[in-house]
Design an enzyme around this catalytic site. Structure first.
Site, PDB file in Angstrom:
ATOM      1  N   HIS A  95       0.837  -1.204   0.000  1.00  9.26           N
ATOM      2  CA  HIS A  95       0.000   0.000   0.000  1.00  9.26           C
ATOM      3  C   HIS A  95       0.871   1.254   0.000  1.00  9.26           C
ATOM      4  O   HIS A  95       0.689   2.159  -0.825  1.00  9.26           O
ATOM      5  CB  HIS A  95      -0.903  -0.030   1.238  1.00  9.26           C
ATOM      6  CG  HIS A  95      -1.779   1.174   1.398  1.00  9.26           C
ATOM      7  ND1 HIS A  95      -3.137   1.148   1.138  1.00  9.26           N
ATOM      8  CD2 HIS A  95      -1.516   2.454   1.808  1.00  9.26           C
ATOM      9  CE1 HIS A  95      -3.658   2.344   1.367  1.00  9.26           C
ATOM     10  NE2 HIS A  95      -2.694   3.143   1.782  1.00  9.26           N
ATOM     11  N   GLU A  96       1.830   1.316   0.927  1.00  8.91           N
ATOM     12  CA  GLU A  96       2.679   2.499   1.027  1.00  8.91           C
ATOM     13  C   GLU A  96       3.625   2.625  -0.168  1.00  8.91           C
ATOM     14  O   GLU A  96       3.844   3.715  -0.689  1.00  8.91           O
ATOM     15  CB  GLU A  96       3.476   2.464   2.333  1.00  8.91           C
ATOM     16  CG  GLU A  96       2.633   2.541   3.585  1.00  8.91           C
ATOM     17  CD  GLU A  96       1.818   3.826   3.666  1.00  8.91           C
ATOM     18  OE1 GLU A  96       2.259   4.863   3.138  1.00  8.91           O
ATOM     19  OE2 GLU A  96       0.716   3.789   4.243  1.00  8.91           O
ATOM     20  N   HIS A 116       1.900   4.222  -3.126  1.00  7.26           N
ATOM     21  CA  HIS A 116       1.833   5.691  -3.061  1.00  7.26           C
ATOM     22  C   HIS A 116       3.110   6.302  -3.632  1.00  7.26           C
ATOM     23  O   HIS A 116       3.074   7.219  -4.460  1.00  7.26           O
ATOM     24  CB  HIS A 116       1.668   6.162  -1.609  1.00  7.26           C
ATOM     25  CG  HIS A 116       0.313   5.931  -1.026  1.00  7.26           C
ATOM     26  ND1 HIS A 116      -0.852   6.217  -1.693  1.00  7.26           N
ATOM     27  CD2 HIS A 116      -0.063   5.467   0.207  1.00  7.26           C
ATOM     28  CE1 HIS A 116      -1.887   5.933  -0.916  1.00  7.26           C
ATOM     29  NE2 HIS A 116      -1.439   5.463   0.231  1.00  7.26           N
TER      30      HIS A 116
END
Length: 227
Positions: free
Chosen positions: A27-28, A31
């Site tokens: 997820h990170e 980004h």
């Protein structure tokens, strides 16, 4: 808490560990990867576009808070990772691109939920090697589906500092976005209030269960988590 219950919690936590770490890490990293593609290499330069979970783990948000909520809120997981740094003025179109960067995290969680669901239906093949291994993989995959869908749904709540709040900031008219942005210091408090009152769960649960029922392996996910 009885000893048997403690053992059950520990077993459940062990099954959840890998899906949780992967869900947060990818997820990170998503980004940072999207930000880099859109012109801001800040996360790339700081080594945050990586699948190394150590780079993304926040001791309090990723370890302590999830452990406490898991034990005291009957298996509910809540927490956060280190935010990936993004420098808006380095993006080509800051308002639009910040929204796209924010959406990258939930989008990759949805893809990971699909990948875990496919593993559920292939796990029985491992029974030729070991029934225990096949069962463990199936249970871990079911956990992966649930963890990723909850993380996706939670982050799409239109409240700062969540990804949904970043998207709202990007699509609202500039003046309204300014007012919305100023409310960010209260966002975590509001989120915790929604969590403690059960309102957050009542909103997220239909989204998660609805998507689960569209995925392969939904019968096992429902049996383990939503029976």
């Amino acid at each position: 808490m009885e000893f048997a219950q403690i053992i059950n919690y520990l077993q459940f936590a062990a099954v959840l560990a890998i899906p949780v770490l992967l869900a947060i890490t990818v997820h990170e990293a998503a980004h940072g990867w999207v930000a880099n593609r859109l012109g801001d290499p800040t996360a790339q330069q700081l080594g945050r576009v990586t699948f190394n979970p150590i780079k993304h783990v926040d001791l309090v948000g990723t370890v302590v808070v999830p452990a406490l909520t898991f034990v005291f809120l009957h298996g509910l997981l809540f927490g956060w990772a280190k935010p990936v740094p993004v420098t808006p003025h380095r993006l080509r179109q800051p308002r639009r691109d910040m929204a796209l960067v924010a959406l990258a995290g939930p989008a990759v969680n949805l893809l990971m939920a699909l990948a875990w669901s496919l593993l559920i239906i292939t796990a029985p093949m491992l029974a030729l090697v070991s029934n225990g291994l096949a069962t463990t993989l199936a249970h871990m995959s079911a956990a992966g589906v649930v963890v990723n869908l909850f993380l996706m749904a939670l982050n799409l709540v239109p409240l700062l500092p969540l990804d949904g709040g970043r998207v709202m900031t990007g699509i609202l008219p500039p003046r309204a976005a300014g007012w919305f942005y100023r409310a960010e210091p209260f966002g975590l408090v509001i989120l915790l209030m929604l969590l403690m009152t059960g309102l957050l769960g009542s909103v997220l649960m239909p989204v998660v269960t609805g998507i689960v029922n569209l995925l392969p392996g939904s019968a096992m996910v429902n049996a383990l988590f939503f029976h």
